[in-house]
Design a protein around this motif. Structure first.
Motif, PDB file in Angstrom:
ATOM      1  N   ASP A 114       0.819  -1.228   0.000  1.00 50.00           N
ATOM      2  CA  ASP A 114       0.000   0.000   0.000  1.00 50.00           C
ATOM      3  C   ASP A 114       0.846   1.269   0.000  1.00 50.00           C
ATOM      4  O   ASP A 114       0.329   2.353  -0.258  1.00 50.00           O
ATOM      5  CB  ASP A 114      -0.934  -0.005   1.224  1.00 50.00           C
ATOM      6  CG  ASP A 114      -0.164  -0.216   2.519  1.00 50.00           C
ATOM      7  OD1 ASP A 114       0.500  -1.261   2.659  1.00 50.00           O
ATOM      8  OD2 ASP A 114      -0.191   0.672   3.384  1.00 50.00           O
ATOM      9  N   ASP A 149      -1.962  -2.158   6.738  1.00 52.59           N
ATOM     10  CA  ASP A 149      -1.963  -2.856   8.023  1.00 52.59           C
ATOM     11  C   ASP A 149      -3.323  -2.727   8.710  1.00 52.59           C
ATOM     12  O   ASP A 149      -3.471  -3.084   9.856  1.00 52.59           O
ATOM     13  CB  ASP A 149      -0.803  -2.403   8.921  1.00 52.59           C
ATOM     14  CG  ASP A 149      -0.841  -0.932   9.198  1.00 52.59           C
ATOM     15  OD1 ASP A 149      -1.705  -0.242   8.627  1.00 52.59           O
ATOM     16  OD2 ASP A 149      -0.003  -0.472   9.997  1.00 52.59           O
ATOM     17  N   LYS A 181       5.446  -9.514   9.953  1.00 53.20           N
ATOM     18  CA  LYS A 181       5.088 -10.889  10.312  1.00 53.20           C
ATOM     19  C   LYS A 181       3.866 -10.943  11.229  1.00 53.20           C
ATOM     20  O   LYS A 181       2.931 -11.697  10.998  1.00 53.20           O
ATOM     21  CB  LYS A 181       6.274 -11.593  11.014  1.00 53.20           C
ATOM     22  CG  LYS A 181       7.512 -11.690  10.163  1.00 53.20           C
ATOM     23  CD  LYS A 181       8.662 -12.358  10.887  1.00 53.20           C
ATOM     24  CE  LYS A 181       9.168 -11.625  12.111  1.00 53.20           C
ATOM     25  NZ  LYS A 181       9.651 -10.248  11.838  1.00 53.20           N
ATOM     26  N   THR A 182       3.916 -10.120  12.290  1.00 52.49           N
ATOM     27  CA  THR A 182       2.833 -10.150  13.283  1.00 52.49           C
ATOM     28  C   THR A 182       1.519  -9.723  12.646  1.00 52.49           C
ATOM     29  O   THR A 182       0.484 -10.347  12.866  1.00 52.49           O
ATOM     30  CB  THR A 182       3.197  -9.240  14.478  1.00 52.49           C
ATOM     31  OG1 THR A 182       4.435  -9.719  15.001  1.00 52.49           O
ATOM     32  CG2 THR A 182       2.140  -9.290  15.554  1.00 52.49           C
ATOM     33  N   THR A 183       1.568  -8.668  11.831  1.00 52.70           N
ATOM     34  CA  THR A 183       0.368  -8.180  11.147  1.00 52.70           C
ATOM     35  C   THR A 183      -0.217  -9.301  10.286  1.00 52.70           C
ATOM     36  O   THR A 183      -1.424  -9.545  10.288  1.00 52.70           O
ATOM     37  CB  THR A 183       0.731  -6.970  10.255  1.00 52.70           C
ATOM     38  OG1 THR A 183       1.440  -6.031  11.049  1.00 52.70           O
ATOM     39  CG2 THR A 183      -0.492  -6.312   9.669  1.00 52.70           C
TER      40      THR A 183
END
Ligand SMILES: Nc1nc2c(ncn2[C@@H]2O[C@H](COP(=O)(O)OP(=O)(O)OP(=O)(O)O)[C@@H](O)[C@H]2O)c(=O)[nH]1
Ligand SMILES: [Mg+2]
Length: 379
Positions: A114, A149, A181-183
């Protein structure tokens, strides 16, 4: 009548050059003198210091635990999902990790799609990732992009691809600090239903001191999210925390153009500088975060301009960690005369882009930061 013999001094420290005593100032090896004293001579001690100035260790730091965990991935022929941040990634991959995962199936996921304008197509970015991984000997089984995100993005195509490629095997998710990674995992968990006898848990991986998130995919297979790969060659790891916030784009990546030629340089805060050493006037694009600024200066004023910028902050970001030319490395490139667009990318900060016309360019950047020249990300 006696004839005068020229007495030479070291160009750096001014000591009178001598070949007799290593312990005394101004010592220069006999062999150098016998081969003809260089036009600009340095004593051995200054010469060694200079060599140190222009070299620094560009090795990625590799966590031993990650290698241990990846050994298991290799032993079980697992699927690797490698996340890279499309803004900061410049193609410099951790060689130890590359060596480990080369033989495995690798899916590359480029995050933060994005941040690129709508004119930048998925094909451009996928081709760029494909070329960069191929250079390192990895031929990804798939390359996917992920952007935004917030929760608007549909990650189903990626999940479907991972399912297709997995074939009942374990998945190891790897990526640098902040690669997303966490997102990604959080989005995955939104639609995940646990039909297994195991719980999702974060645990010390056996034989290591590292926490690994384990998500059961079946009674006999898991998704493991590994600890961050080191970003030790990124500008992000070299500057103050507040500056990381400044250089990390929150909005669309900014592209700014400067029309410059021989004798001019573009400063990017006090974190990078591109000098045009030779070549016709040409448009140079700089891609960077929305808070990053550039300024054109004369090549021979760069050191002075960096010093002034540190005091007056007329071109941000300005890090207090780089106090003199000794804190930077210099690299030179001679671009091919192919009329293709080339990027010179400074990991984590920006990339310069211009058409190859055989011009000679020099780049200054903080010591230890990885730089790379390749065909453009955005063509
Ligand atoms: N614009 C944008 N930002 C993203 C995207 N994915 C993640 N981010 C942001 O990038 C930062 C890092 O994302 P994380 O998901 O925490 O990345 P990580 O790899 O888990 O990083 P660490 O655990 O912090 O090392 C956060 O500020 C996210 O909000 C994305 O697709 N687009
Ligand atoms: Mg994380």
């Amino acid at each position: 009548m006696a004839t005068a013999k020229r007495v030479l001094r070291c160009h750096n420290c001014g000591a009178i050059l001598q070949t007799t005593s290593k312990k005394e100032v101004g010592f220069i090896s006999k062999a150098i003198v016998e081969n003809g004293v260089p036009k600009i001579p340095y004593c051995n001690s200054c010469y060694e210091k200079m060599l140190e100035l222009n070299t620094s260790d560009l090795q990625h730091e590799t966590d031993k635990d990650i290698i241990k965990i990846l050994n298991d991935a290799v032993a079980t022929d697992s699927l690797i999902v490698w996340m890279v941040d499309l803004f900061s990634f410049n193609g410099t991959l951790n060689p130890d990790v590359v060596k480990k995962v080369k033989k495995l199936n690798v899916i590359v996921v480029g995050s933060k799609r994005d941040l690129f304008s709508s004119g930048v197509t998925d094909e451009m970015l996928i081709r760029y990732l494909d070329e960069r991984f191929a250079e390192e000997g990895i031929n990804p089984v798939a390359i996917k992009l992920i952007g935004s995100d917030d929760n608007t993005i549909d990650i189903n195509p990626i999940i479907q691809e991972v399912k297709n490629q997995r074939k009942y095997r374990d998945i190891y998710l790897i990526g640098e600090v902040n690669s997303g990674k966490t997102t990604f995992v959080n989005k995955f968990l939104k639609t995940y239903v646990n039909k297994t006898k195991w719980q999702i848990k974060t645990e010390l991986y056996p034989g290591t001191n590292s926490d690994v998130l384990e998500i059961p995919l079946s009674n006999s297979s898991f998704l493991y999210q590994l600890p961050d790969l080191s970003n030790s060659t990124s500008v992000v790891s070299k500057v103050e925390k507040e500056l990381v916030k400044q250089i990390t784009p929150k909005k669309e990546i900014v592209m700014t153009r400067r029309f410059i030629g021989e004798g001019s340089a573009i400063m990017v805060g006090n974190l990078a500088c591109l000098y045009v050493l030779s070549g016709k006037h040409a448009s140079i694009r700089v891609f960077m975060g929305e808070k990053t600024e550039v300024k054109v200066v004369a090549n021979n004023r760069v050191d002075q301009a960096l010093e002034e910028n540190r005091r007056k902050k007329f071109c941000r970001p300005v890090s207090e960690r780089f106090l003199s030319f000794r804190d930077y490395d210099l690299f030179e490139y001679e671009l091919e005369d192919d009329d293709l667009r080339h990027d010179i990318s400074v990991e984590g900060l920006c990339w310069f882009s211009t058409r190859g016309k055989g011009q000679k360019l020099r780049v200054l950047l903080p010591k230890g930061v990885a730089i790379k020249e390749c065909l453009s990300k955005v063509r």
